[in-house]
Write a protein that holds these residues in place. Structure first.
Motif, PDB file in Angstrom:
ATOM      1  N   ILE A  32       0.895  -1.422  -0.140  1.00 54.85           N
ATOM      2  CA  ILE A  32      -0.015   0.076   0.067  1.00 54.85           C
ATOM      3  C   ILE A  32       0.965   1.078   0.101  1.00 54.85           C
ATOM      4  O   ILE A  32       1.540   1.426   1.066  1.00 54.85           O
ATOM      5  N   ASN A  33       0.999   1.890  -1.169  1.00 54.58           N
ATOM      6  CA  ASN A  33       1.893   3.168  -1.111  1.00 54.58           C
ATOM      7  C   ASN A  33       1.143   4.088  -0.173  1.00 54.58           C
ATOM      8  O   ASN A  33      -0.008   3.879   0.091  1.00 54.58           O
ATOM      9  N   THR A  34       2.009   5.082   0.274  1.00 54.31           N
ATOM     10  CA  THR A  34       2.106   5.891   1.233  1.00 54.31           C
ATOM     11  C   THR A  34       1.941   7.415   0.989  1.00 54.31           C
ATOM     12  O   THR A  34       2.391   8.468   1.513  1.00 54.31           O
ATOM     13  N   GLU A  35       1.409   7.914  -0.149  1.00 53.94           N
ATOM     14  CA  GLU A  35       1.507   9.124  -0.756  1.00 53.94           C
ATOM     15  C   GLU A  35       0.300   9.989  -0.104  1.00 53.94           C
ATOM     16  O   GLU A  35       0.619  11.094  -0.373  1.00 53.94           O
ATOM     17  N   ARG A  36      -0.560   9.400   0.504  1.00 56.14           N
ATOM     18  CA  ARG A  36      -1.591  10.074   1.162  1.00 56.14           C
ATOM     19  C   ARG A  36      -1.094  10.967   2.281  1.00 56.14           C
ATOM     20  O   ARG A  36      -0.115  10.642   3.079  1.00 56.14           O
ATOM     21  N   SER A  37      -1.659  12.162   2.315  1.00 54.25           N
ATOM     22  CA  SER A  37      -1.180  13.115   3.559  1.00 54.25           C
ATOM     23  C   SER A  37      -1.550  12.568   4.885  1.00 54.25           C
ATOM     24  O   SER A  37      -0.981  13.203   5.763  1.00 54.25           O
ATOM     25  N   ASP A  38      -2.725  11.707   4.928  1.00 57.16           N
ATOM     26  CA  ASP A  38      -3.363  11.355   6.302  1.00 57.16           C
ATOM     27  C   ASP A  38      -2.177  10.125   6.915  1.00 57.16           C
ATOM     28  O   ASP A  38      -2.219   9.005   6.225  1.00 57.16           O
ATOM     29  N   SER A  39      -1.326  10.541   7.556  1.00 55.65           N
ATOM     30  CA  SER A  39      -0.232   9.534   8.132  1.00 55.65           C
ATOM     31  C   SER A  39      -0.960   8.390   8.988  1.00 55.65           C
ATOM     32  O   SER A  39       0.084   7.378   9.144  1.00 55.65           O
ATOM     33  N   TYR A  40      -2.185   8.332   9.193  1.00 56.38           N
ATOM     34  CA  TYR A  40      -2.659   7.150  10.041  1.00 56.38           C
ATOM     35  C   TYR A  40      -2.332   5.856   8.980  1.00 56.38           C
ATOM     36  O   TYR A  40      -2.242   4.673   9.637  1.00 56.38           O
ATOM     37  N   TYR A  41      -2.395   6.342   7.772  1.00 55.83           N
ATOM     38  CA  TYR A  41      -2.502   4.987   6.773  1.00 55.83           C
ATOM     39  C   TYR A  41      -0.768   4.684   6.293  1.00 55.83           C
ATOM     40  O   TYR A  41      -0.725   3.596   5.695  1.00 55.83           O
ATOM     41  N   ASN A  42       0.164   5.448   7.164  1.00 57.76           N
ATOM     42  CA  ASN A  42       1.530   4.985   6.979  1.00 57.76           C
ATOM     43  C   ASN A  42       1.745   3.835   7.739  1.00 57.76           C
ATOM     44  O   ASN A  42       1.684   3.738   9.147  1.00 57.76           O
ATOM     45  N   ASN A  43       1.933   2.396   7.100  1.00 55.09           N
ATOM     46  CA  ASN A  43       2.224   1.526   8.054  1.00 55.09           C
ATOM     47  C   ASN A  43       3.380   1.201   8.601  1.00 55.09           C
ATOM     48  O   ASN A  43       3.733   0.206   9.132  1.00 55.09           O
ATOM     49  N   GLY A  44       4.450   1.953   8.078  1.00 57.06           N
ATOM     50  CA  GLY A  44       5.772   1.829   8.641  1.00 57.06           C
ATOM     51  C   GLY A  44       6.552   1.072   7.851  1.00 57.06           C
ATOM     52  O   GLY A  44       7.938   1.035   8.113  1.00 57.06           O
ATOM     53  N   TYR A  45       6.148   0.807   6.579  1.00 60.36           N
ATOM     54  CA  TYR A  45       6.965   0.062   5.500  1.00 60.36           C
ATOM     55  C   TYR A  45       6.959   0.910   4.385  1.00 60.36           C
ATOM     56  O   TYR A  45       7.024   0.474   3.364  1.00 60.36           O
ATOM     57  N   SER A  46       6.815   2.317   4.239  1.00 57.34           N
ATOM     58  CA  SER A  46       6.764   2.912   3.025  1.00 57.34           C
ATOM     59  C   SER A  46       7.559   2.514   2.000  1.00 57.34           C
ATOM     60  O   SER A  46       7.243   2.444   0.750  1.00 57.34           O
ATOM     61  N   GLU A  47       8.977   2.482   2.438  1.00 52.89           N
ATOM     62  CA  GLU A  47      10.062   2.094   1.298  1.00 52.89           C
ATOM     63  C   GLU A  47       9.810   0.586   0.744  1.00 52.89           C
ATOM     64  O   GLU A  47      10.324   0.280  -0.343  1.00 52.89           O
ATOM     65  N   LEU A  48       8.868  -0.113   1.297  1.00 56.60           N
ATOM     66  CA  LEU A  48       8.809  -1.730   0.795  1.00 56.60           C
ATOM     67  C   LEU A  48       7.275  -1.686   0.005  1.00 56.60           C
ATOM     68  O   LEU A  48       6.940  -2.526  -0.160  1.00 56.60           O
ATOM     69  N   ASP A  49       6.449  -0.575   0.239  1.00 58.64           N
ATOM     70  CA  ASP A  49       5.140  -0.434  -0.029  1.00 58.64           C
ATOM     71  C   ASP A  49       4.731   0.196  -1.328  1.00 58.64           C
ATOM     72  O   ASP A  49       3.778   0.554  -1.580  1.00 58.64           O
ATOM     73  N   ASP A  50       5.732   0.299  -2.196  1.00 59.04           N
ATOM     74  CA  ASP A  50       5.726   1.130  -3.436  1.00 59.04           C
ATOM     75  C   ASP A  50       6.031   0.473  -4.540  1.00 59.04           C
ATOM     76  O   ASP A  50       6.630   1.125  -5.516  1.00 59.04           O
ATOM     77  N   LEU A  51       6.060  -0.842  -4.434  1.00 58.87           N
ATOM     78  CA  LEU A  51       6.533  -1.672  -5.483  1.00 58.87           C
ATOM     79  C   LEU A  51       5.803  -2.017  -6.892  1.00 58.87           C
ATOM     80  O   LEU A  51       4.275  -1.907  -6.521  1.00 58.87           O
ATOM     81  N   SER A  52       6.166  -2.389  -7.751  1.00 59.13           N
ATOM     82  CA  SER A  52       5.220  -2.665  -9.141  1.00 59.13           C
ATOM     83  C   SER A  52       4.795  -3.796  -8.649  1.00 59.13           C
ATOM     84  O   SER A  52       5.107  -4.808  -7.804  1.00 59.13           O
ATOM     85  N   GLU A  53       3.342  -4.194  -9.504  1.00 56.30           N
ATOM     86  CA  GLU A  53       2.790  -5.344  -9.161  1.00 56.30           C
ATOM     87  C   GLU A  53       3.887  -6.428  -9.276  1.00 56.30           C
ATOM     88  O   GLU A  53       3.696  -7.593  -8.474  1.00 56.30           O
ATOM     89  N   ASN A  54       4.502  -6.574 -10.500  1.00 58.32           N
ATOM     90  CA  ASN A  54       5.278  -7.832 -10.781  1.00 58.32           C
ATOM     91  C   ASN A  54       6.359  -8.116  -9.579  1.00 58.32           C
ATOM     92  O   ASN A  54       6.805  -9.180  -9.070  1.00 58.32           O
ATOM     93  N   ASP A  55       6.961  -6.933  -9.155  1.00 56.21           N
ATOM     94  CA  ASP A  55       8.123  -6.921  -8.234  1.00 56.21           C
ATOM     95  C   ASP A  55       7.519  -7.479  -6.957  1.00 56.21           C
ATOM     96  O   ASP A  55       8.252  -8.255  -6.387  1.00 56.21           O
ATOM     97  N   TYR A  56       6.383  -6.856  -6.473  1.00 57.05           N
ATOM     98  CA  TYR A  56       5.798  -7.387  -5.261  1.00 57.05           C
ATOM     99  C   TYR A  56       5.497  -8.852  -5.233  1.00 57.05           C
ATOM    100  O   TYR A  56       5.817  -9.709  -4.343  1.00 57.05           O
TER     101      TYR A  56
END
Length: 257
Positions: A32-56
């Motif tokens: 789940i990428n974390t581009e939203r400004s609402d930090s509640y949805y930042n799950n703490g793994y932002s660098e691991l949560d913006d992968l392409s579908e195939n990479d994930y």
């Protein structure tokens, strides 16, 4: 064995022998990428949560290939993963890829009903999610013989058919344990406790490749199980160790009474 490693789970898995652990309880990054400004949805793994579908899908499937190597033949993997509104089909694609590319398959699906739903009602089309799924994976050759703790309630004298106590694929447990930190995606000990009750016996060695703040390991301590864990984030790793040390002290004091 009661050990945590501050490293990527693949590094830990490479250290483990074949058929070494009894099973896995975990919840991976949901991508789940974390581009939203609402930090509640930042799950703490932002660098691991913006992968392409195939990479994930490739990364998670490669992990499952290692999971299959290190779990015992009748071992069980309890894998909690939900979806993001950007790509709701992703968990389904992952389950299919695991089945097609590894010797693991889906044995059951547990529906976990949480105490609170997320996200907030801001979408005109998407429903607020109060349930998440826990996928139960086992080795294909053990699909009907893997380990559980189901108890026999009666046996038909004539046919010798066994009937078991009622176990359902519906678990109610709160979202998390209320521990305040940057990791918003932790689950609750009550959930882990129920999974251990179903699939693991005392003394089982349970691995969590995405340890977070140590919830799986806390349940292991209280259920008399051994644990291994990997956690890449140093802050989460440190919190997990603090919580585990506090729990060990608490258990020791209770045993001394």
């Amino acid at each position: 064995m009661k050990t945590l490693y501050n490293e990527n789970c693949i590094e830990t898995l490479n250290k483990l022998q074949d058929n070494f652990i009894d099973g896995i309880i975990t919840s991976p990054p949901y991508n789940i990428n974390t581009e939203r400004s609402d930090s509640y949805y930042n799950n703490g793994y932002s660098e691991l949560d913006d992968l392409s579908e195939n990479d994930y899908l490739e990364i998670r499937t490669n992990e499952f290939k290692e999971f299959s190597r290190v779990i015992k033949d009748k071992g069980v993997i309890c894998y909690n993963i939900s979806y993001a509104k950007e790509n709701p089909i992703l968990p389904t694609l992952l389950v299919s890829k695991i089945h097609n590319e590894t010797d693991l398959t889906l044995a059951d699906i547990i529906c976990w009903k949480k105490s609170n739903s997320i996200p907030f009602q801001t979408s005109p089309t998407k429903l607020s999610r109060i349930t998440e799924l826990i996928y139960i994976f086992v080795k294909k050759e053990q699909l009907h013989t893997f380990k559980t703790n189901k108890e026999v309630s009666s046996v038909n004298e004539k046919t010798k058919q066994k009937f078991y106590k009622n176990y359902t694929n519906f678990i109610e447990a709160k979202n998390n344990d209320g521990y305040k930190c940057k990791l918003k995606a932790s689950y609750s000990q009550k959930l882990c406790d129920q999974l251990i009750d179903i699939y693991f016996t005392k003394g089982s060695l349970i691995y969590d490749p995405f340890t977070g703040i140590g919830t799986t390991q806390l349940s292991c301590l209280n259920k008399g199980c051994l644990y291994l864990g990997s956690e890449l984030d140093k802050e989460h790793f440190d919190i997990a160790n603090i919580r585990l040390n506090e729990e060990k002290i608490k258990i020791k004091k209770e045993n001394e009474k």
